[in-house]
Every structure is written in C-alpha cells, then in structure tokens.
Write a protein that holds these residues in place. Structure first.
Motif, PDB file in Angstrom:
ATOM      1  N   THR A 107       0.886  -1.168   0.000  1.00  0.00           N
ATOM      2  CA  THR A 107       0.000   0.000   0.000  1.00  0.00           C
ATOM      3  C   THR A 107       0.925   1.219   0.000  1.00  0.00           C
ATOM      4  O   THR A 107       1.886   1.262   0.752  1.00  0.00           O
ATOM      5  CB  THR A 107      -0.867  -0.008   1.276  1.00  0.00           C
ATOM      6  OG1 THR A 107      -1.583  -1.235   1.296  1.00  0.00           O
ATOM      7  CG2 THR A 107      -1.832   1.157   1.293  1.00  0.00           C
ATOM      8  N   GLY A 108       0.641   2.168  -0.865  1.00  0.00           N
ATOM      9  CA  GLY A 108       1.537   3.327  -0.980  1.00  0.00           C
ATOM     10  C   GLY A 108       2.545   3.136  -2.096  1.00  0.00           C
ATOM     11  O   GLY A 108       3.439   3.959  -2.274  1.00  0.00           O
ATOM     12  N   GLY A 109       2.424   2.060  -2.873  1.00  0.00           N
ATOM     13  CA  GLY A 109       3.363   1.795  -3.962  1.00  0.00           C
ATOM     14  C   GLY A 109       2.763   2.085  -5.329  1.00  0.00           C
ATOM     15  O   GLY A 109       1.981   3.036  -5.499  1.00  0.00           O
ATOM     16  N   VAL A 110       3.127   1.243  -6.298  1.00  0.00           N
ATOM     17  CA  VAL A 110       2.768   1.440  -7.706  1.00  0.00           C
ATOM     18  C   VAL A 110       1.255   1.609  -7.911  1.00  0.00           C
ATOM     19  O   VAL A 110       0.805   2.517  -8.603  1.00  0.00           O
ATOM     20  CB  VAL A 110       3.256   0.215  -8.522  1.00  0.00           C
ATOM     21  CG1 VAL A 110       2.830   0.323  -9.974  1.00  0.00           C
ATOM     22  CG2 VAL A 110       4.761   0.062  -8.395  1.00  0.00           C
ATOM     23  N   ASN A 111       0.481   0.723  -7.280  1.00  0.00           N
ATOM     24  CA  ASN A 111      -0.961   0.749  -7.529  1.00  0.00           C
ATOM     25  C   ASN A 111      -1.674   1.872  -6.784  1.00  0.00           C
ATOM     26  O   ASN A 111      -2.720   2.342  -7.225  1.00  0.00           O
ATOM     27  CB  ASN A 111      -1.564  -0.629  -7.218  1.00  0.00           C
ATOM     28  CG  ASN A 111      -1.055  -1.635  -8.224  1.00  0.00           C
ATOM     29  OD1 ASN A 111      -1.271  -1.500  -9.429  1.00  0.00           O
ATOM     30  ND2 ASN A 111      -0.301  -2.619  -7.746  1.00  0.00           N
ATOM     31  N   THR A 112      -1.080   2.294  -5.686  1.00  0.00           N
ATOM     32  CA  THR A 112      -1.623   3.479  -5.001  1.00  0.00           C
ATOM     33  C   THR A 112      -1.417   4.696  -5.892  1.00  0.00           C
ATOM     34  O   THR A 112      -2.302   5.549  -6.013  1.00  0.00           O
ATOM     35  CB  THR A 112      -0.911   3.686  -3.646  1.00  0.00           C
ATOM     36  OG1 THR A 112      -1.081   2.500  -2.863  1.00  0.00           O
ATOM     37  CG2 THR A 112      -1.460   4.878  -2.895  1.00  0.00           C
ATOM     38  N   ALA A 113      -0.244   4.760  -6.538  1.00  0.00           N
ATOM     39  CA  ALA A 113       0.047   5.887  -7.435  1.00  0.00           C
ATOM     40  C   ALA A 113      -0.982   5.941  -8.568  1.00  0.00           C
ATOM     41  O   ALA A 113      -1.509   7.006  -8.906  1.00  0.00           O
ATOM     42  CB  ALA A 113       1.456   5.747  -8.017  1.00  0.00           C
ATOM     43  N   LEU A 114      -1.286   4.780  -9.134  1.00  0.00           N
ATOM     44  CA  LEU A 114      -2.243   4.700 -10.237  1.00  0.00           C
ATOM     45  C   LEU A 114      -3.663   5.046  -9.749  1.00  0.00           C
ATOM     46  O   LEU A 114      -4.370   5.849 -10.372  1.00  0.00           O
ATOM     47  CB  LEU A 114      -2.175   3.275 -10.828  1.00  0.00           C
ATOM     48  CG  LEU A 114      -3.100   2.894 -11.960  1.00  0.00           C
ATOM     49  CD1 LEU A 114      -3.017   3.881 -13.116  1.00  0.00           C
ATOM     50  CD2 LEU A 114      -2.751   1.485 -12.462  1.00  0.00           C
ATOM     51  N   ALA A 115      -4.048   4.467  -8.629  1.00  0.00           N
ATOM     52  CA  ALA A 115      -5.396   4.704  -8.095  1.00  0.00           C
ATOM     53  C   ALA A 115      -5.581   6.171  -7.688  1.00  0.00           C
ATOM     54  O   ALA A 115      -6.632   6.761  -7.926  1.00  0.00           O
ATOM     55  CB  ALA A 115      -5.648   3.782  -6.900  1.00  0.00           C
ATOM     56  N   ASN A 116      -4.536   6.762  -7.107  1.00  0.00           N
ATOM     57  CA  ASN A 116      -4.621   8.185  -6.727  1.00  0.00           C
ATOM     58  C   ASN A 116      -4.812   9.052  -7.954  1.00  0.00           C
ATOM     59  O   ASN A 116      -5.586  10.004  -7.960  1.00  0.00           O
ATOM     60  CB  ASN A 116      -3.337   8.630  -6.015  1.00  0.00           C
ATOM     61  CG  ASN A 116      -3.256   8.098  -4.593  1.00  0.00           C
ATOM     62  OD1 ASN A 116      -4.241   7.579  -4.076  1.00  0.00           O
ATOM     63  ND2 ASN A 116      -2.095   8.227  -3.979  1.00  0.00           N
ATOM     64  N   ARG A 117      -4.055   8.743  -9.009  1.00  0.00           N
ATOM     65  CA  ARG A 117      -4.138   9.515 -10.248  1.00  0.00           C
ATOM     66  C   ARG A 117      -5.560   9.507 -10.810  1.00  0.00           C
ATOM     67  O   ARG A 117      -6.031  10.483 -11.380  1.00  0.00           O
ATOM     68  CB  ARG A 117      -3.222   8.855 -11.264  1.00  0.00           C
ATOM     69  CG  ARG A 117      -2.057   9.611 -11.897  1.00  0.00           C
ATOM     70  CD  ARG A 117      -2.102  11.048 -11.836  1.00  0.00           C
ATOM     71  NE  ARG A 117      -0.894  11.525 -11.221  1.00  0.00           N
ATOM     72  CZ  ARG A 117      -0.241  12.603 -11.583  1.00  0.00           C
ATOM     73  NH1 ARG A 117      -0.696  13.373 -12.546  1.00  0.00           N
ATOM     74  NH2 ARG A 117       0.848  12.960 -10.970  1.00  0.00           N
ATOM     75  N   LEU A 118      -6.226   8.355 -10.645  1.00  0.00           N
ATOM     76  CA  LEU A 118      -7.578   8.211 -11.189  1.00  0.00           C
ATOM     77  C   LEU A 118      -8.641   8.681 -10.194  1.00  0.00           C
ATOM     78  O   LEU A 118      -9.829   8.566 -10.445  1.00  0.00           O
ATOM     79  CB  LEU A 118      -7.833   6.745 -11.570  1.00  0.00           C
ATOM     80  CG  LEU A 118      -6.932   6.220 -12.696  1.00  0.00           C
ATOM     81  CD1 LEU A 118      -7.112   4.721 -12.880  1.00  0.00           C
ATOM     82  CD2 LEU A 118      -7.203   6.951 -14.002  1.00  0.00           C
TER      83      LEU A 118
END
Ligand SMILES: [Zn+2]
Length: 365
Positions: A107-118
């Motif tokens: 949590t707080g990694g690659v997929n958090t970055a993507l989810a935050n962007r969206l």
C-alpha cells in the motif's frame, strides 16, 4: 553524501524484497553498498541515455522500477542492452537499485500511485496476499512480560489495520527441569519447577519472522525460550496485487474512459465493449495485470485498468466488466513520483531528480 547501504535499507524497510514475485529480481543491481551516494535519479527503466543523464547531473545512483538484470546475465559483453547498461554503469561508477514487484505489492506503492491519479476513493488491495501473516506465541515470566512483548512490537509484530501493539495475554503455569549443564533463570537445575508465566500471542508479517524471533530471544530471560510460530491463512489486507476503489460519483464507462485517457496521457486505450452504463467501482493493476481480472470481476468492478492484455484475454471480460489496457508504461509512469516522494520524505535536503527521459519503447502511430 549518504552510504548507498542506508538508502537501500530505507527502501527495503518500506517494501521488503521478500514481497517480490518469485520471477523477479528487485534490489541492488549494480554498486557497492558502502559507496557514498551524491544524488539519486528516479526512473521507470534504465538505459544508456539514463546513465548519461545521471552522469550529467553528477549523480551516482539510479533508482528504477524495472530491474535491468532480470533474466540473469551470463556475460558482460556488448551483445545485449542489459549487458551494455551494466557495463557502462560499472565504468561510470553509477549504482542501480530497482524496486519492482515488492513496490507493486505494498500500500503506498505502484498501484496506489495509479489509483490516486484516477481519483479512486476507499482504496483496498485488489488481491491481498493470502500467506503473508503468521502468529507467534511465547511464554514469558510476569516480570519480563512488558520487555519481551515490546521487543516483538518494535520488530514489527502486532499490527492489525490501523492498530498496533495488538496481542492477547493469558496467565498460566509453565513447567520445566534443566539438566546439570543448565543455569536456569528461575528454579534450580535438576529440579522440576513450576513458574507463573504469561502466554503472549501476536500476529506478524511472514517476512518479519526472523527479525521478530531475534528480538524476542534477545529480550527473553530464559536460556531456552519456548515459542511457537503458526502459519495463518488470513489475508494480509495491506499487501498484495492491484487496487480497487470507488469513483466520487458514478460515471458512464465512456466518460470514465475519457478521463483515464486524459489523466494517464495515454496514446491509445484498447478496451472491451462499452455498455453506456454508469460505473462506480474501478480495479487497477500497474504493469501486466491480466491475472487479476477474475479478482476484479469477483469484487464487482465496472472497469479493470491495466496493461499488456493479449487478444484472447479480452474475451474473458464476458460483458461482466470493461477491460481497459492503457499500456504498461502508462500504467506505471507515476511510480517514479511515489519513489521521489518517499525519498524526499526521508532525505529532505538530498539531491533527488525525476528523469525527464521517456523510456517507453512503445510508440503509437
Ligand atoms: Zn512494469
């Protein structure tokens, strides 16, 4: 300047290498852990142009998402890209560190970055790790209870969601008899002894097992410490693949797709048939995420955003979900911002740059 070892320890404290996929090769690729780091260039992929950019900035550490040594190197000639890059990095004394699937998993990694962007709200891991937790039980005399329990907590045991220092403690009696070679902390050698003890049980991430046991043994007063470690089948809700979350308000699949194209600056989105219906739950997985399609459908996502979907895999949507392949690079491009933020948080005055070079090998005509 900071020793490379310190930066590596910091990154692996956030995303331990034990969390990487079995096929992966995250970690220090090139460099001596004792070398002094002058500056860090953050990138998605390493190539020769990136090394020249680092050199020009006077930096000697490249932090990449994708490992440059992936399938293993058998020689160091000029016959392949990775060989040339590794050779050049060594010649220029530039270290390379890669945080790959271990940074996908946290949590707080690659997929958090993507989810935050969206703009996804209420984010949860899409496919939580199912064998990432263990239970440890130890029997401690009353007087040393706090010391032993705290040592385990300090080593990373006892976290459940937003709570820490979680444990269960029950009273009982321990019995033992030491041989003539022993020096028991309580009781006498050669004599049966009954001691009032507390059974302390707590949970820990599997990758911290050795660290927690080491802390426990150091803090416990007995010569021989009785402890048990149990595997758990509980899901580890903070570690795993992908992310699922909600839109602030439902949008039609077409409207959301337009937003994705704009926000992710992708040249093209390959997607399955749109229905025109409103969706509010979105699943994402940066990079190649086709293996998590079933999890996205099972959790009721209206759209699954990832990269590297093959022709036949698009059929698996079966009108239950919209699959949107936005491109591998595009889905992971904001990972570098996460790396930068994490580094700046720990090294606020250090020279850290985001590379300006686009390393995407895919072009759109
Ligand atoms: Zn990737």
């Amino acid at each position: 300047m900071i020793p490379l070892r310190e930066i590596v320890n910091y990154l692996e404290g956030l995303a331990p290498r034990a969390l990487q996929e079995s096929y992966d090769n995250s970690g220090l690729q090139v460099g001596d852990p004792g070398m002094e780091v002058k500056g860090i260039l953050v990138v998605l992929d390493v190539n020769e142009e990136i090394l020249l950019e680092a050199e020009k900035l006077g930096f000697n550490l490249v932090l990449s998402h994708h490992p440059v040594i992936f399938g293993g190197l058998k020689s160091l000639t000029d016959s392949s890209g990775p060989e040339r890059i590794v050779k050049m990095a060594i010649q220029k004394e530039i270290a390379i560190y890669s945080g790959h699937t271990n940074f996908d998993a946290i949590t707080g990694g690659v997929n958090t970055a993507l989810a935050n962007r969206l703009g996804l709200l209420d984010q949860q891991i899409l496919a939580p790790l199912s064998d990432g937790l263990k239970k440890i039980v130890v029997y401690v005399p009353h007087a040393q209870l706090e010391k032993v329990r705290q040592a385990m907590f300090d080593a990373g045991a006892g976290h459940i969601g937003d709570y820490d220092q979680c444990s269960f403690n029950s009273e009982g009696e321990g019995t033992f008899r030491g041989s003539e070679e022993t020096q028991p902390f309580v009781g006498e050698k050669g004599k049966f002894h009954v001691e009032k003890e507390i059974r302390v049980e707590t949970i820990l991430p599997a990758h911290l097992e050795n660290k927690v046991i080491h802390a426990l043994l150091n803090a416990h007063p007995y010569e021989e410490v009785a402890y048990d470690v149990y595997p758990l089948t509980n899901q580890h809700n903070e570690i795993g693949a992908g992310m699922i979350g909600k839109l602030e308000k439902p949008l039609t699949d077409l409207d959301f797709l337009k937003k994705v194209k704009d926000v992710m600056k992708t040249g093209v989105i390959r997607h399955t048939k749109l229905t025109g219906e409103k969706i509010d739950t979105i699943a994402v997985c940066g990079g190649s995420g086709s293996q998590y399609l079933a999890a996205a459908i099972a959790q009721g996502a209206g759209m699954f955003i990832t990269g590297d979907i093959k022709y036949h895999q698009f059929f698996d949507a079966e009108n239950k979900i919209v699959i949107a392949d936005i491109g591998h690079y595009e889905s992971e491009q904001f990972t570098t911002e996460i790396f930068c933020d994490l580094l700046i948080e720990n090294l606020p005055t250090f020279a850290i740059h985001l590379s300006k070079i686009n390393t995407n090998p895919v072009n759109y005509y």
